[in-house]
Design an enzyme around this catalytic site. Sequence first.
Site, mmCIF file in Angstrom:
data_model
loop_
_atom_site.group_PDB
_atom_site.id
_atom_site.type_symbol
_atom_site.label_atom_id
_atom_site.label_comp_id
_atom_site.label_asym_id
_atom_site.label_seq_id
_atom_site.Cartn_x
_atom_site.Cartn_y
_atom_site.Cartn_z
ATOM 1 N N GLU A 165 28.423 30.322 -78.574
ATOM 2 C CA GLU A 165 27.478 31.465 -78.988
ATOM 3 C C GLU A 165 26.380 31.686 -78.252
ATOM 4 O O GLU A 165 24.923 31.477 -78.402
ATOM 5 C CB GLU A 165 26.881 30.925 -80.346
ATOM 6 C CG GLU A 165 28.169 30.713 -81.547
ATOM 7 C CD GLU A 165 27.814 30.325 -82.864
ATOM 8 O OE1 GLU A 165 26.670 29.995 -82.997
ATOM 9 O OE2 GLU A 165 28.464 30.130 -83.757
ATOM 10 N N GLU A 355 35.345 28.939 -85.168
ATOM 11 C CA GLU A 355 34.344 28.466 -86.207
ATOM 12 C C GLU A 355 34.439 29.306 -87.385
ATOM 13 O O GLU A 355 34.268 30.602 -87.070
ATOM 14 C CB GLU A 355 32.861 28.361 -85.896
ATOM 15 C CG GLU A 355 32.666 27.022 -84.889
ATOM 16 C CD GLU A 355 31.239 26.970 -84.559
ATOM 17 O OE1 GLU A 355 30.340 27.190 -85.418
ATOM 18 O OE2 GLU A 355 30.870 26.569 -83.494
HETATM 19 C C1 FCB Z 1 27.096 27.915 -85.785
HETATM 20 C C2 FCB Z 1 27.155 26.895 -84.846
HETATM 21 C C3 FCB Z 1 27.460 25.603 -85.406
HETATM 22 C C4 FCB Z 1 27.031 25.474 -86.862
HETATM 23 C C5 FCB Z 1 27.283 26.641 -87.563
HETATM 24 C C6 FCB Z 1 26.884 26.544 -89.096
HETATM 25 O O1 FCB Z 1 26.286 29.055 -85.383
HETATM 26 O O2 FCB Z 1 27.986 27.314 -83.786
HETATM 27 O O3 FCB Z 1 26.966 24.524 -84.681
HETATM 28 O O4 FCB Z 1 25.712 25.261 -86.909
HETATM 29 O O5 FCB Z 1 26.931 27.935 -87.267
#
Ligand code: FCB
Length: 446
Positions: A165, A355
């Site tokens: 990210e 994610e």
């Molecule tokens: C993302 C992050 C992870 C976690 C989630 C909820 O932005 O990569 O570490 O904090 O959000």
Amino acid sequence: MQSHFPKNFIWGTATSAYQIEGAYNEDGRTLSHWDTFCQEPGRVRGGDTGNVACDHYHRWREDIALMKDLGINAYRFSVSWTRILPNGEKQINSKGLDFYSQLVDTLLENGITPWLTLYHWELPQPLQARGGWAERWVCEPFTHLADVVSRHLGDRVQHWITHNEPWCTSLLSHQQGVHAPGWQDWNAALRAAHHVLLSHGMAVSVIRQNVPSAQVGITLNFEHATPASPSPEDLQAARIYDGYYNRWFLDPIFGMGYPADMVAHYQQSGHLPNGLDFVLPGDLPQIATPLDFLGINNYTGILASAPLQADGLPAVLPCSQERTDIGWGICPDGFYNLLNRIHFHYRPARMVITENGASFNDGPDEHGQVNDVRRVRYLEKHLLAVQRAIQNGCPIDGYFVWSLMDNFEWSWGYSQRFGIVHVDYATQKRTPKASYHFYKNFIQSN
Ligand code: FCB
């Protein structure tokens, strides 16, 4: 839920080092800029820190046993830079490497493929003290980290993610000031973004040299931006938010350079007083080094509306009335649109959802069970969106739930639980939630 995912689909869960490991000063680990950020009053809710977190550094065998029972075939984790390189640069701490080496061996023994992220937000404090990501030289120590880790683990780790990210590392941390180092400086943030992307390109080459069979990618986070109304002003507001959050990273990674409309917009807003002076000849081709896969993180989306605020960004609202406990709108259709748009516009060779998940703070009931039905519903809807995107031709071949277990949620501290396993932080007891059982069945039936 009826589902048809391709054979050999990658089913995983994701975590990151600082959020779960704890043992912040053991076996040679030194402080990262998140450790020091947590010490600053008012930065993290409740004054929480990652000092102990889920104590995964000591309980990793138990955690792998949970993964095995869950039936995942892949696990995404990150390495702590300062465990491996305590002063951030040359000197190697073999105990740090040994930790990850054992972790990888045990994952493999259990039939779980390791997906390793090099940078999930822990910059060694000595590098932060010299300006961190806002400075170009930081690309060198990061590339060294990539070299050391890929040399030592590349015989067993085939899946590499350079950065997690970049939007968060740069804008959330240097412009909004929400994450470490907590700056509010647009120009530094845009420089940081460039250095993160450049260091990514440099690391890809190093990893490929050390591990010729590696699959290498980067993980970007996205928010689908919908105009709050069909008015031309709101359409333009959504376009700007999309440029700020999504295109500023996608375009250069896929060889299109920085988006011209956003460069002009940032110049007008005063964020680029010297233009793109930090982009040197050769940088853009380096950043656009072809990837084996694009990692996609998505949680939510927004509604954007005019007029633009003083800093040039639109006002935003959550994409839906239905929200998770952290306040993020639940919008699986936005996720679906995003996946299609990435595929049809940028054409990554491979897309992996690295994610996706939700914060719901349900705890154990009187029988000790955690019945997180809202998370189950969230996961169902988002898995369905992935399935529909695959049917449309999106080359998605993996999905990682964030997160295996409740953990340190950055500036929210321990107040937000994203895990499919509940963690009692006082006892470190792990309790699989209903969503864990849902995911386990879902994987089995696919
Ligand atoms: C993302 C992050 C992870 C976690 C989630 C909820 O932005 O990569 O570490 O904090 O959000």
